[in-house]
Design a protein around this motif. Structure first.
Motif, mmCIF file in Angstrom:
data_model
loop_
_atom_site.group_PDB
_atom_site.id
_atom_site.type_symbol
_atom_site.label_atom_id
_atom_site.label_comp_id
_atom_site.label_asym_id
_atom_site.label_seq_id
_atom_site.Cartn_x
_atom_site.Cartn_y
_atom_site.Cartn_z
ATOM 1 N N ASP A 24 1.078 -1.064 -0.086
ATOM 2 C CA ASP A 24 0.010 0.093 0.128
ATOM 3 C C ASP A 24 0.891 1.353 0.111
ATOM 4 O OD1 ASP A 24 0.904 -0.054 2.614
ATOM 5 O OD2 ASP A 24 -0.845 0.013 3.506
ATOM 6 N N GLY A 25 2.158 1.086 -0.504
ATOM 7 C CA GLY A 25 3.101 2.532 -0.499
ATOM 8 C C GLY A 25 3.704 2.899 0.853
ATOM 9 N N GLY A 26 3.471 2.127 2.021
ATOM 10 C CA GLY A 26 4.094 2.505 3.055
ATOM 11 C C GLY A 26 5.577 2.309 3.194
ATOM 12 N N ALA A 44 14.762 -4.646 6.972
ATOM 13 C CA ALA A 44 14.969 -5.931 7.821
ATOM 14 C C ALA A 44 13.223 -6.635 7.896
ATOM 15 C CB ALA A 44 15.674 -5.607 8.836
ATOM 16 N N GLN A 45 12.403 -5.710 8.119
ATOM 17 C CA GLN A 45 11.206 -6.164 8.507
ATOM 18 C C GLN A 45 10.474 -6.542 7.178
ATOM 19 O OE1 GLN A 45 12.307 -3.418 10.758
ATOM 20 N NE2 GLN A 45 12.858 -5.516 11.623
ATOM 21 N N ALA A 52 4.412 -7.838 4.130
ATOM 22 C CA ALA A 52 4.518 -6.673 5.134
ATOM 23 C C ALA A 52 3.567 -5.505 5.147
ATOM 24 C CB ALA A 52 6.082 -6.123 4.797
ATOM 25 N N THR A 53 3.459 -5.162 6.396
ATOM 26 C CA THR A 53 2.812 -4.126 6.754
ATOM 27 C C THR A 53 3.358 -3.014 7.715
ATOM 28 O OG1 THR A 53 1.660 -4.902 8.838
ATOM 29 C CG2 THR A 53 0.617 -5.623 6.910
ATOM 30 N N THR A 54 2.918 -1.631 7.522
ATOM 31 C CA THR A 54 3.650 -0.692 8.426
ATOM 32 C C THR A 54 3.472 -1.087 9.943
ATOM 33 O OG1 THR A 54 1.729 0.633 8.715
ATOM 34 C CG2 THR A 54 3.384 1.091 6.476
ATOM 35 N N ASP A 55 2.479 -2.024 10.482
ATOM 36 C CA ASP A 55 2.467 -2.314 11.991
ATOM 37 C C ASP A 55 3.636 -3.062 12.340
ATOM 38 O OD1 ASP A 55 0.048 -1.231 12.406
ATOM 39 O OD2 ASP A 55 -1.065 -2.997 11.735
ATOM 40 N N MET A 56 4.449 -3.591 11.156
ATOM 41 C CA MET A 56 5.766 -4.677 11.598
ATOM 42 C C MET A 56 6.935 -3.654 11.995
ATOM 43 S SD MET A 56 5.138 -7.466 8.636
ATOM 44 C CE MET A 56 3.738 -8.383 8.791
ATOM 45 N N ASN A 57 6.770 -2.301 11.580
ATOM 46 C CA ASN A 57 7.746 -1.556 12.057
ATOM 47 C C ASN A 57 7.244 0.161 11.839
ATOM 48 O OD1 ASN A 57 10.717 0.207 10.200
ATOM 49 N ND2 ASN A 57 10.309 0.088 12.367
ATOM 50 N N PRO A 58 6.496 0.428 13.243
ATOM 51 C CA PRO A 58 5.602 1.456 13.011
ATOM 52 C C PRO A 58 6.668 2.973 12.830
ATOM 53 C CG PRO A 58 5.441 0.514 14.935
ATOM 54 C CD PRO A 58 6.195 -0.559 13.983
ATOM 55 N N ILE A 59 7.760 2.687 13.432
ATOM 56 C CA ILE A 59 8.730 4.079 13.291
ATOM 57 C C ILE A 59 9.946 3.781 12.569
ATOM 58 C CG2 ILE A 59 9.791 5.897 14.972
ATOM 59 C CD1 ILE A 59 8.007 4.866 17.329
ATOM 60 N N SER A 86 17.264 13.162 12.020
ATOM 61 C CA SER A 86 16.591 12.190 10.876
ATOM 62 C C SER A 86 15.352 12.537 10.454
ATOM 63 C CB SER A 86 16.451 10.756 11.808
ATOM 64 O OG SER A 86 17.998 10.569 12.202
ATOM 65 N N GLU A 87 14.852 11.797 9.321
ATOM 66 C CA GLU A 87 13.411 11.960 8.894
ATOM 67 C C GLU A 87 12.954 10.629 9.745
ATOM 68 O OE1 GLU A 87 10.810 11.541 4.825
ATOM 69 O OE2 GLU A 87 12.707 10.685 5.132
ATOM 70 N N VAL A 88 11.446 11.245 10.442
ATOM 71 C CA VAL A 88 10.768 10.316 11.060
ATOM 72 C C VAL A 88 9.509 9.821 10.236
ATOM 73 C CG1 VAL A 88 9.314 9.991 13.208
ATOM 74 C CG2 VAL A 88 11.378 11.488 13.234
ATOM 75 N N ILE A 89 9.767 8.597 10.048
ATOM 76 C CA ILE A 89 8.397 7.929 9.114
ATOM 77 C C ILE A 89 7.608 7.201 10.232
ATOM 78 C CG2 ILE A 89 8.025 6.226 7.541
ATOM 79 C CD1 ILE A 89 9.632 8.533 6.538
ATOM 80 N N LEU A 90 6.254 7.525 10.203
ATOM 81 C CA LEU A 90 5.440 6.997 11.187
ATOM 82 C C LEU A 90 4.387 6.120 10.398
ATOM 83 C CD1 LEU A 90 4.281 6.683 14.151
ATOM 84 C CD2 LEU A 90 2.998 8.928 13.716
ATOM 85 N N HIS A 91 4.136 4.863 10.720
ATOM 86 C CA HIS A 91 3.365 4.211 9.947
ATOM 87 C C HIS A 91 3.320 4.381 8.502
ATOM 88 C CE1 HIS A 91 1.172 2.085 13.393
ATOM 89 N NE2 HIS A 91 0.757 3.445 13.590
ATOM 90 N N GLY A 92 4.463 4.347 8.227
ATOM 91 C CA GLY A 92 4.940 4.200 6.722
ATOM 92 C C GLY A 92 4.825 5.754 5.933
ATOM 93 N N LYS A 93 4.526 6.730 6.514
ATOM 94 C CA LYS A 93 4.374 7.986 5.803
ATOM 95 C C LYS A 93 5.311 8.924 6.758
ATOM 96 C CE LYS A 93 1.330 6.486 3.081
ATOM 97 N NZ LYS A 93 1.622 5.962 1.702
#
Length: 493
Positions: free
Chosen positions: A50-52, A57-58, A69-76, A86-93
């Motif tokens: 879905d583009g996240g 590694a995850q 894979a989903t963004t729940d597997m690496n939320p941050i 650092s750029e913070v990616i939260l739930h894939g965005k």
């Protein structure tokens, strides 16, 4: 839900690979299994369906688990941009850019509810969770804001297995020292120890292991011999080991120089090159090391403008132009593709100043940096009619300044990249994972050098990855006390 967590005495001790092994072992044993890492710092990304955007590694561990894979597997996901920011990616965005102090003091506690939501969603879908820690759990200056190690073990009631890399030396000291710096409750979570990357006779370790188990009261669950499995690496610490993948035991027919940009990202794009027959891959960061390669690759970068300025300051920019005039092949991927163009405009000051930067001019494109990041899994057909798959992950929008042969026509109708016989560029990450294209690319160079072509018959990248996961299952299962691991899983419920 059952859960087990792999933590390490340091970074790059093999946590990611061992988690990948456990994911494949558990799924082969009939479990519905998912990986999880609450917070990851890495410049190698994986794009979900879905583009996240999550840590590479995850994504690999999800593949090993035979799930998407989903963004729940690496939320941050934290992606360093330089200068402790650092750029913070939260739930894939993309969420924000933060310095280390602001992130730890203001953001960590605010984001914990989101991390818990991810855990609950995974808990509802899977039987078992394999958690991966980050760095070491014993960084005493960071522990109060560490949400990637023991805090996640507490949240999931996971048993912790501590991994140490014996190849570094001082393996017993690193294990004991780590345990000593944990508090009593944290130490009680550590139920087993793995000694990883062992080379030599295991009999010579017996007395040390007996002492370690008696001193710590914790069982050593396995001594895992060094194993060069073709699993994609997580971060730039692995670049040093990449240089050792094809040692100079003989002369190589084709010499590939990869420009080692200061903020190199998604260097897993280059992994297949190490498997190509008679191809030597060198990482180059100075003018004197460039020499006279057959191919120069400009890889992805977290900051194209800063890295292009570095390219000019080192003299490598001018050297690349000279090599191009000699007829050498030049390839740019993502940020490297942008550098091959004529100009980069950063009117939103995303990476540099509000001005137009003149770049190498080897491809007739102009790039405008925009705040909206393009992230997607993509597929299409390249200039030679070969099917290509990969993913996009970029801020720039590049347009041609004259008629071009695009590198790939994507299935959604868009044209990507530029292809010429000598210089080509693309936004497609994973371009060399398309093995037929890669073999064809190097065969053209072989022909140009009057060398014999190599057979085009080659397993797909998917087949190679599957083979690697199965080999990893066999290797780790053989040397790890899986009966005890399953006991630890029962204890975690």
């Amino acid at each position: 839900m059952k859960a087990i967590m792999i933590q390490g005495t340091a970074s790059d001790v093999g946590k990611s690979v061992l988690c990948t092994a456990l994911c494949r072992i558990f799924v082969n044993d009939g479990y519905r299994i998912a990986p999880f890492k609450s917070q990851n710092m890495a410049l190698n990304s994986y794009i979900t369906k879905d583009g996240g955007e999550i840590g590479r590694a995850q994504g690999v561990q999800a593949e090993a688990s035979k799930i998407d894979a989903t963004t729940d597997m690496n939320p941050i996901l934290l992606k360093p941009t330089g200068n402790m920011v650092s750029e913070v990616i939260l739930h894939g965005k993309p969420f924000a850019e933060m310095d280390a102090v602001s992130y730890r003091e203001n953001f960590v506690e605010q984001v914990m509810p989101e991390v818990r939501k991810s855990l609950r969603r995974l808990e509802a879908q899977y039987d078992l969770l394999v958690l991966e820690g980050a760095g070491s759990p014993a960084e005493i200056n960071l522990k109060s804001r560490d949400i990637a190690n023991m805090r996640m073990a507490h949240e999931t009631n996971a048993s912790v297995i501590l991994v140490a890399d014996i190849e570094r030396g001082g393996v017993f000291a690193s294990i004991v020292g780590t345990l000593m710096l944990l508090d009593e409750e944290e130490r009680a979570r550590v139920k087993g120890i793995i000694i990883n990357k062992f080379r030599g006779m295991e009999e010579l370790l017996v007395s040390g292991i007996e002492w370690l188990e008696e001193y710590t009261g914790i069982q050593v669950l396995g001594v895992i011999p060094y194993f060069d499995v073709q699993i994609e690496a997580e971060d730039s610490m692995a670049l040093s080991s990449l240089r050792l993948k094809n040692p100079q035991l003989h002369e190589f027919e084709i010499d590939v120089a990869v420009i080692r940009l200061p903020l190199i990202s998604n260097f897993t794009d280059l992994d297949p090159l190490f498997e190509e027959p008679d191809v030597r891959v060198r990482f180059v960061s100075s003018l004197k090391d460039l020499k006279n390669p057959d191919v120069i690759i400009l890889p992805g970068t977290k900051n194209t403008i800063n890295d292009y300025v570095w390219l000019q300051e080192t003299g490598l920019a001018q050297a690349i132009l000279q090599q191009s005039r000699k007829g050498k092949n030049i390839v740019g991927i993502c940020g490297g593709y942008q550098m091959l163009g004529e100009t980069i405009l950063d009117h939103q000051t995303i990476e540099g100043e509000n001005r137009k930067y003149t770049t190498l001019g080897l491809l007739p494109i102009e790039t405008v940096l925009v705040n909206e990041k393009q992230t997607a899994q993509v597929k299409g057909t390249n200039y030679a009619g070969q099917e290509m798959i990969g993913f996009e992950l970029h801020l720039g929008r590049s347009t041609p300044t004259q008629p071009i042969q695009s590198f790939i026509c994507l299935d959604d109708g868009r044209q990507d990249g530029v292809y010429t016989e000598q210089v080509m560029g693309t936004y497609l990450h994973g371009v060399f994972q398309n093995r037929l294209f890669t073999r064809d690319f190097f065969n053209k160079i072989r022909v140009k050098k009057n060398l014999e072509e190599v057979s085009i018959e080659i397993p797909s990248d998917y087949e190679r990855r599957e083979q690697a996961y199965e080999m990893l299952d066999y290797h780790v299962r053989k040397h790890l006390n899986m009966e005890k691991v399953y006991e630890l899983l029962d204890d975690s419920m």
